[in-house]
Design a protein around this motif. Sequence first.
Motif, mmCIF file in Angstrom:
data_model
loop_
_atom_site.group_PDB
_atom_site.id
_atom_site.type_symbol
_atom_site.label_atom_id
_atom_site.label_comp_id
_atom_site.label_asym_id
_atom_site.label_seq_id
_atom_site.Cartn_x
_atom_site.Cartn_y
_atom_site.Cartn_z
ATOM 1 N N MET A 128 3.459 -27.967 -21.202
ATOM 2 C CA MET A 128 2.226 -28.609 -21.637
ATOM 3 C C MET A 128 2.306 -30.064 -21.207
ATOM 4 O O MET A 128 3.341 -30.720 -21.383
ATOM 5 N N LEU A 129 1.234 -30.553 -20.625
ATOM 6 C CA LEU A 129 1.134 -31.950 -20.209
ATOM 7 C C LEU A 129 0.016 -32.610 -20.995
ATOM 8 O O LEU A 129 -1.040 -32.014 -21.204
ATOM 9 N N ILE A 130 0.241 -33.845 -21.416
ATOM 10 C CA ILE A 130 -0.795 -34.624 -22.088
ATOM 11 C C ILE A 130 -0.907 -35.950 -21.356
ATOM 12 O O ILE A 130 0.097 -36.622 -21.095
ATOM 13 N N GLN A 131 -2.147 -36.295 -21.010
ATOM 14 C CA GLN A 131 -2.412 -37.536 -20.295
ATOM 15 C C GLN A 131 -3.830 -37.999 -20.632
ATOM 16 O O GLN A 131 -4.604 -37.237 -21.204
ATOM 17 N N PRO A 132 -4.162 -39.231 -20.301
ATOM 18 C CA PRO A 132 -5.522 -39.703 -20.580
ATOM 19 C C PRO A 132 -6.565 -38.837 -19.882
ATOM 20 O O PRO A 132 -6.317 -38.287 -18.809
ATOM 21 N N ALA A 133 -7.721 -38.732 -20.491
ATOM 22 C CA ALA A 133 -8.817 -37.960 -19.920
ATOM 23 C C ALA A 133 -9.433 -38.652 -18.709
ATOM 24 O O ALA A 133 -10.074 -38.008 -17.887
ATOM 25 N N LYS A 134 -9.220 -39.951 -18.603
ATOM 26 C CA LYS A 134 -9.800 -40.725 -17.495
ATOM 27 C C LYS A 134 -8.742 -41.624 -16.885
ATOM 28 O O LYS A 134 -7.838 -42.095 -17.569
ATOM 29 N N THR A 135 -8.910 -41.904 -15.614
ATOM 30 C CA THR A 135 -8.063 -42.883 -14.949
ATOM 31 C C THR A 135 -8.411 -44.268 -15.487
ATOM 32 O O THR A 135 -9.595 -44.614 -15.577
ATOM 33 N N PRO A 136 -7.424 -45.057 -15.878
ATOM 34 C CA PRO A 136 -7.724 -46.408 -16.366
ATOM 35 C C PRO A 136 -8.518 -47.206 -15.328
ATOM 36 O O PRO A 136 -8.266 -47.102 -14.127
ATOM 37 N N GLU A 137 -9.466 -47.983 -15.823
ATOM 38 C CA GLU A 137 -10.331 -48.779 -14.957
ATOM 39 C C GLU A 137 -9.501 -49.639 -14.005
ATOM 40 O O GLU A 137 -8.535 -50.282 -14.416
ATOM 41 N N GLY A 138 -9.844 -49.588 -12.738
ATOM 42 C CA GLY A 138 -9.186 -50.392 -11.724
ATOM 43 C C GLY A 138 -7.925 -49.775 -11.137
ATOM 44 O O GLY A 138 -7.357 -50.321 -10.196
ATOM 45 N N LYS A 139 -7.479 -48.640 -11.666
ATOM 46 C CA LYS A 139 -6.243 -48.012 -11.182
ATOM 47 C C LYS A 139 -6.480 -46.951 -10.108
ATOM 48 O O LYS A 139 -5.547 -46.508 -9.451
ATOM 49 N N GLY A 140 -7.726 -46.508 -9.932
ATOM 50 C CA GLY A 140 -8.036 -45.460 -8.949
ATOM 51 C C GLY A 140 -7.540 -45.768 -7.552
ATOM 52 O O GLY A 140 -6.864 -44.929 -6.933
ATOM 53 N N PRO A 141 -7.837 -46.959 -7.003
ATOM 54 C CA PRO A 141 -7.371 -47.259 -5.649
ATOM 55 C C PRO A 141 -5.844 -47.260 -5.517
ATOM 56 O O PRO A 141 -5.303 -46.775 -4.529
ATOM 57 N N ALA A 142 -5.151 -47.768 -6.540
ATOM 58 C CA ALA A 142 -3.686 -47.781 -6.498
ATOM 59 C C ALA A 142 -3.134 -46.360 -6.557
ATOM 60 O O ALA A 142 -2.154 -46.038 -5.871
ATOM 61 N N LEU A 143 -3.750 -45.504 -7.365
ATOM 62 C CA LEU A 143 -3.319 -44.104 -7.431
ATOM 63 C C LEU A 143 -3.545 -43.406 -6.094
ATOM 64 O O LEU A 143 -2.670 -42.690 -5.604
ATOM 65 N N ASP A 144 -4.711 -43.608 -5.511
ATOM 66 C CA ASP A 144 -5.017 -42.993 -4.212
ATOM 67 C C ASP A 144 -4.037 -43.456 -3.142
ATOM 68 O O ASP A 144 -3.542 -42.648 -2.343
ATOM 69 N N ALA A 145 -3.739 -44.745 -3.121
ATOM 70 C CA ALA A 145 -2.808 -45.291 -2.120
ATOM 71 C C ALA A 145 -1.406 -44.724 -2.303
ATOM 72 O O ALA A 145 -0.743 -44.334 -1.331
ATOM 73 N N ALA A 146 -0.950 -44.649 -3.552
ATOM 74 C CA ALA A 146 0.390 -44.109 -3.824
ATOM 75 C C ALA A 146 0.459 -42.629 -3.453
ATOM 76 O O ALA A 146 1.463 -42.164 -2.909
ATOM 77 N N TRP A 147 -0.598 -41.880 -3.735
ATOM 78 C CA TRP A 147 -0.658 -40.460 -3.380
ATOM 79 C C TRP A 147 -0.504 -40.301 -1.868
ATOM 80 O O TRP A 147 0.283 -39.474 -1.405
#
Length: 143
Positions: A82-101
């Motif tokens: 079972m995984l638990i995480q926020p329902a939404k990406t924190p504001e402003g973190k989307g580009p950093a997540l995409d780049a790291a991916w």
Amino acid sequence: MTLRLLTAAAAMALAPITAQAHEDPDAVPKTTDVLVEIYRIAPGKHREFLETIAKYDEVNARAGLPPRQLYVHRDGASWDFMLIQPAKTPEGKGPALDAAWEEMGLPSGPDFFFSFRSMIAEHSDTFATGPISAADYLAKAAN
């Protein structure tokens, strides 16, 4: 959106809220909307699944976010993880997540779907609010 939900992690600690944690005993604690994912893994794919989740958590770390919460089945129901995480990406973190991916060379689009789903026999996703006590949740209700 699935990519971001899978790579987003807690924007704030999701530790249980206790009465001792309240500075103001009359204040209702702030809660978080979370995504709870329950997985039953395909036979022989458990290690691969955990290695994949560890990569996703590395993406989070590179983007300045903590790992998702992992729970491992011990006894009882038929789920494995079972995984638990926020329902939404924190504001402003989307580009950093995409780049790291992308930096980690992880699959996206249909390739993500095919590779991730190859490890899963069954799963469910549930959106929830918490952690919160029953009394604190009732205090949020309109009287």
